[in-house]
Write a protein that holds these residues in place. Structure first.
Motif, PDB file in Angstrom:
ATOM      1  N   GLU A 321       0.847  -1.200   0.000  1.00  0.00           N
ATOM      2  CA  GLU A 321       0.000   0.000   0.000  1.00  0.00           C
ATOM      3  C   GLU A 321       0.888   1.257   0.000  1.00  0.00           C
ATOM      4  OE1 GLU A 321      -2.590   0.472   3.399  1.00  0.00           O
ATOM      5  OE2 GLU A 321      -3.154   2.482   2.720  1.00  0.00           O
ATOM      6  N   VAL A 322       1.959   1.201   0.786  1.00  0.00           N
ATOM      7  CA  VAL A 322       2.874   2.342   0.840  1.00  0.00           C
ATOM      8  C   VAL A 322       3.438   2.614  -0.560  1.00  0.00           C
ATOM      9  CG1 VAL A 322       5.025   3.243   1.808  1.00  0.00           C
ATOM     10  CG2 VAL A 322       3.483   1.895   3.252  1.00  0.00           C
ATOM     11  N   GLY A 323       3.875   1.553  -1.231  1.00  0.00           N
ATOM     12  CA  GLY A 323       4.456   1.712  -2.567  1.00  0.00           C
ATOM     13  C   GLY A 323       3.460   2.316  -3.545  1.00  0.00           C
ATOM     14  N   LEU A 324       2.234   1.791  -3.495  1.00  0.00           N
ATOM     15  CA  LEU A 324       1.198   2.278  -4.414  1.00  0.00           C
ATOM     16  C   LEU A 324       0.905   3.751  -4.161  1.00  0.00           C
ATOM     17  CD1 LEU A 324      -0.765   1.339  -6.622  1.00  0.00           C
ATOM     18  CD2 LEU A 324      -2.444   0.866  -4.835  1.00  0.00           C
ATOM     19  N   ARG A 325       0.796   4.127  -2.887  1.00  0.00           N
ATOM     20  CA  ARG A 325       0.483   5.518  -2.576  1.00  0.00           C
ATOM     21  C   ARG A 325       1.660   6.446  -2.884  1.00  0.00           C
ATOM     22  NH1 ARG A 325      -2.705   6.409   2.828  1.00  0.00           N
ATOM     23  NH2 ARG A 325      -2.690   8.486   1.874  1.00  0.00           N
ATOM     24  N   LEU A 326       2.870   5.950  -2.699  1.00  0.00           N
ATOM     25  CA  LEU A 326       4.034   6.775  -3.051  1.00  0.00           C
ATOM     26  C   LEU A 326       3.994   7.121  -4.535  1.00  0.00           C
ATOM     27  CD1 LEU A 326       6.996   5.153  -1.061  1.00  0.00           C
ATOM     28  CD2 LEU A 326       6.107   7.478  -0.788  1.00  0.00           C
ATOM     29  N   GLU A 327       3.596   6.132  -5.348  1.00  0.00           N
ATOM     30  CA  GLU A 327       3.531   6.418  -6.778  1.00  0.00           C
ATOM     31  C   GLU A 327       2.338   7.298  -7.125  1.00  0.00           C
ATOM     32  OE1 GLU A 327       3.504   3.204  -9.694  1.00  0.00           O
ATOM     33  OE2 GLU A 327       3.570   4.720 -11.275  1.00  0.00           O
ATOM     34  N   GLU A 328       1.161   6.907  -6.648  1.00  0.00           N
ATOM     35  CA  GLU A 328      -0.054   7.610  -7.068  1.00  0.00           C
ATOM     36  C   GLU A 328      -0.138   9.032  -6.534  1.00  0.00           C
ATOM     37  OE1 GLU A 328      -3.314   5.000  -6.128  1.00  0.00           O
ATOM     38  OE2 GLU A 328      -3.134   3.976  -8.068  1.00  0.00           O
ATOM     39  N   GLU A 329       0.320   9.231  -5.300  1.00  0.00           N
ATOM     40  CA  GLU A 329       0.152  10.547  -4.684  1.00  0.00           C
ATOM     41  C   GLU A 329       1.409  11.412  -4.772  1.00  0.00           C
ATOM     42  OE1 GLU A 329      -1.498   9.949  -0.724  1.00  0.00           O
ATOM     43  OE2 GLU A 329      -2.675   8.272  -1.510  1.00  0.00           O
ATOM     44  N   TYR A 330       2.561  10.777  -4.929  1.00  0.00           N
ATOM     45  CA  TYR A 330       3.803  11.571  -4.891  1.00  0.00           C
ATOM     46  C   TYR A 330       4.710  11.337  -6.098  1.00  0.00           C
ATOM     47  CZ  TYR A 330       2.233  12.143  -0.099  1.00  0.00           C
ATOM     48  OH  TYR A 330       1.477  12.429   1.015  1.00  0.00           O
ATOM     49  N   VAL A 369      15.556  13.313  -2.742  1.00  0.00           N
ATOM     50  CA  VAL A 369      15.550  12.610  -1.459  1.00  0.00           C
ATOM     51  C   VAL A 369      14.717  13.391  -0.451  1.00  0.00           C
ATOM     52  CG1 VAL A 369      16.990  11.821   0.467  1.00  0.00           C
ATOM     53  CG2 VAL A 369      17.767  11.464  -1.886  1.00  0.00           C
ATOM     54  N   LEU A 370      14.884  14.705  -0.412  1.00  0.00           N
ATOM     55  CA  LEU A 370      14.125  15.529   0.535  1.00  0.00           C
ATOM     56  C   LEU A 370      12.632  15.443   0.244  1.00  0.00           C
ATOM     57  CD1 LEU A 370      16.510  18.631   0.747  1.00  0.00           C
ATOM     58  CD2 LEU A 370      16.121  16.882   2.505  1.00  0.00           C
ATOM     59  N   GLU A 371      12.289  15.448  -1.024  1.00  0.00           N
ATOM     60  CA  GLU A 371      10.885  15.350  -1.407  1.00  0.00           C
ATOM     61  C   GLU A 371      10.298  14.007  -0.961  1.00  0.00           C
ATOM     62  OE1 GLU A 371       8.590  15.894  -5.537  1.00  0.00           O
ATOM     63  OE2 GLU A 371      10.414  17.114  -5.375  1.00  0.00           O
ATOM     64  N   ALA A 375       7.193  12.949   1.685  1.00  0.00           N
ATOM     65  CA  ALA A 375       6.101  12.038   1.324  1.00  0.00           C
ATOM     66  C   ALA A 375       5.955  10.940   2.364  1.00  0.00           C
ATOM     67  CB  ALA A 375       6.366  11.443  -0.066  1.00  0.00           C
ATOM     68  N   VAL A 376       7.079  10.358   2.780  1.00  0.00           N
ATOM     69  CA  VAL A 376       7.027   9.293   3.792  1.00  0.00           C
ATOM     70  C   VAL A 376       6.470   9.861   5.106  1.00  0.00           C
ATOM     71  CG1 VAL A 376       8.361   7.594   5.109  1.00  0.00           C
ATOM     72  CG2 VAL A 376       8.964   8.071   2.725  1.00  0.00           C
ATOM     73  N   TYR A 377       6.889  11.064   5.422  1.00  0.00           N
ATOM     74  CA  TYR A 377       6.401  11.708   6.652  1.00  0.00           C
ATOM     75  C   TYR A 377       4.876  11.810   6.623  1.00  0.00           C
ATOM     76  CZ  TYR A 377       5.693  15.177  10.321  1.00  0.00           C
ATOM     77  OH  TYR A 377       5.265  15.815  11.444  1.00  0.00           O
ATOM     78  N   ALA A 378       4.354  12.270   5.498  1.00  0.00           N
ATOM     79  CA  ALA A 378       2.903  12.447   5.373  1.00  0.00           C
ATOM     80  C   ALA A 378       2.170  11.111   5.500  1.00  0.00           C
ATOM     81  CB  ALA A 378       2.591  13.118   4.035  1.00  0.00           C
TER      82      ALA A 378
END
Lengths: 385, 74
Positions: A321-330, A369-371, A375-378
């Motif tokens: 789920e994390v991977g999918l959201r990282l792609e779709e949202e960020y 990397v900062l970006e 995203a991970v923080y959010a």
């Protein structure tokens, strides 16, 4: 878009790689080492130059001892299957990729015995444990130079010294290190070095190989496949000389033209310079992730002890789920799951759930990397709510 | 009359290209040509060099651990 899957395949490539491949296809895209007309010789020279480039990268003195294969998996299969016989014993580690473990498990069924030396929970191998695992019938020590899951770097030179003290050949899988960690076959006492072109060497897919040390007797290594080589054509027996003994059939010359260009790019930039760049990125990522509540980071968490591959999880959230959201949202592309290495995931305690893996590369920037940290923080913040 | 050229037979095109490079570094010009049928039934490539360069060429190749399988006058 942010591409963080360089541990699988580096992307993008330096422009010279695609240009070299296009040039080869348009100007000399014929069969290397088969005919003797000028284009065939030019194609042969291209392939030879790729051998020279790889030899320079790993400090091998004779480019003819660079054997090309389709990828590092084929190179590892050649080494393992070509060398090991029933009744013999092989020592390997707890952070191996399936490119080593699957051929070994198949050989085990044929009567080869295997010792998997456990690594620490951060993936670190103790050379003394390798020494303790050796037996009179040990015919090979086969180790991953760096984990493809957590990036941990194996103390190769120390193990090389131990293997050689006992007269045992030493095979190293440099899939995650060639191009980003300095390699010296002589100094590290590596007999068989398996590499791939499409990761940190920044070359095309379909390129890789096995480099045989000068002192390694190829009579002990059987070929994986046999066939036409363009040499010794009057004989129906496979040639015994290198590299033809292990290179049957028309090679991926267009890929090797790209590999030559990419290795030259890496050498011109400097492996140590690329490593320093990736260490800066890794430090930035590790520091950022360490500050996010609910994020678990695996591996050494030390840029000096690992390559730029970082595995992590958000507590209570499925890595898929994390991977999918990282792609779709960020717009962040990374790889989640087990990364073809159940052994490494067992070592770090993430089997069978897996992790999220950020595989940073030479082309990534600090801004990216900062970006990603933001995203991970959010996502982690949401998971806590 | 002595022939002007001789050929060095090597096992493969990879060897031929490596030998060509070693010789070029020593300032010796070599041309890669198909092996003349009278010397071998092989389909491979060999190096043609000027007769006068032969001695020096063999020395260079010996140093590079790349001694030819055979040497013939052309």
């Amino acid at each position: 878009m942010i591409y963080f899957d360089n541990a699988a395949t580096s992307w993008p490539k330096p422009p010279c790689v695609g240009e070299a491949m296009m040039r080869f296809m348009q100007e000399a895209g014929v069969n290397p080492g088969r005919g003797s007309y000028h284009l065939a010789i030019e194609a042969g020279r291209t392939v030879y130059r790729a051998r020279e480039a790889v030899a320079r990268l790993v400090n091998a003195s004779n480019p003819l001892r660079v054997v090309f294969t389709a990828n590092v998996t084929e190179a590892l299969n050649l080494a393992l299957r070509g060398l090991l016989r029933p009744g013999q014993h092989v020592v390997t580690s707890g952070i191996e990729h399936n490119a080593v473990m699957r051929p070994l498990r198949a050989l085990e069924r044929e009567g080869v015995s295997i010792t998997v030396v456990p690594c620490s929970p951060t993936g670190l191998l103790d050379p003394a444990d390798v020494r303790a695992a050796l037996r009179p019938e040990t015919a090979l020590v086969a180790l991953n130079h760096a984990s493809n899951v957590i990036g941990t770097i194996t103390p190769i030179a120390e193990v090389g010294a131990i293997a050689h003290e006992h007269g045992i050949p030493f095979l190293v899988d440099t899939a995650q290190t060639a191009g980003v960690v300095p390699l010296d076959m002589a100094a590290m006492q590596i007999d068989l070095l398996a590499f791939t072109g499409h990761k940190a060497l920044l070359g095309p897919m379909g390129t890789g190989g096995l480099v045989l040390a000068e002192g390694f007797d190829e009579a002990r290594l059987e070929p994986l496949i046999r066939g036409g080589t363009g040499s010794n054509s009057e004989w129906e027996e496979q040639p015994s000389f290198l590299p033809d003994k292990y290179e049957s059939g028309t090679p991926n010359a267009v890929g090797l033209a790209g590999l030559e260009a990419s290795v030259h790019w890496v050498l011109a930039r400097g492996v140590e310079t690329i490593r320093a760049h990736e260490q800066v990125l890794t430090a930035l990522l590790l520091d950022g992730l360490a500050e996010i509540p609910g994020v678990i980071v695996y591996g050494p968490r030390d840029p000096a002890q690992q390559v730029a591959t970082v595995s992590w999880n958000i507590a209570g959230m499925d890595p898929g789920e994390v991977g999918l959201r990282l792609e779709e949202e960020y717009g962040i592309l990374c790889r989640v799951g087990l990364h073809c290495s159940p052994a490494a995931h067992r070592t770090i305690g993430t089997f069978p759930t897996g992790t999220v893996r950020f595989g940073l590369g030479a082309m990534n920037t600090q801004e990216e990397v900062l970006e990603a940290i933001k995203a991970v923080y959010a996502l982690a913040k949401e998971a806590r709510c | 009359m002595l022939s002007q050229f001789c050929v060095l037979l090597v096992p493969s095109t990879s060897y031929a290209v490596r030998a060509e490079n070693l010789l070029a570094r020593a300032g010796i010009e070599a041309k890669l040509i198909p092996v003349p049928r009278k010397f071998s039934s092989n389909c491979g490539t060999c190096l043609r060099i000027a007769r006068e360069d032969l001695e020096r060429a063999l020395e260079v190749l010996k140093k590079g651990k790349l001694e030819p399988e055979a040497v013939h006058d052309l």
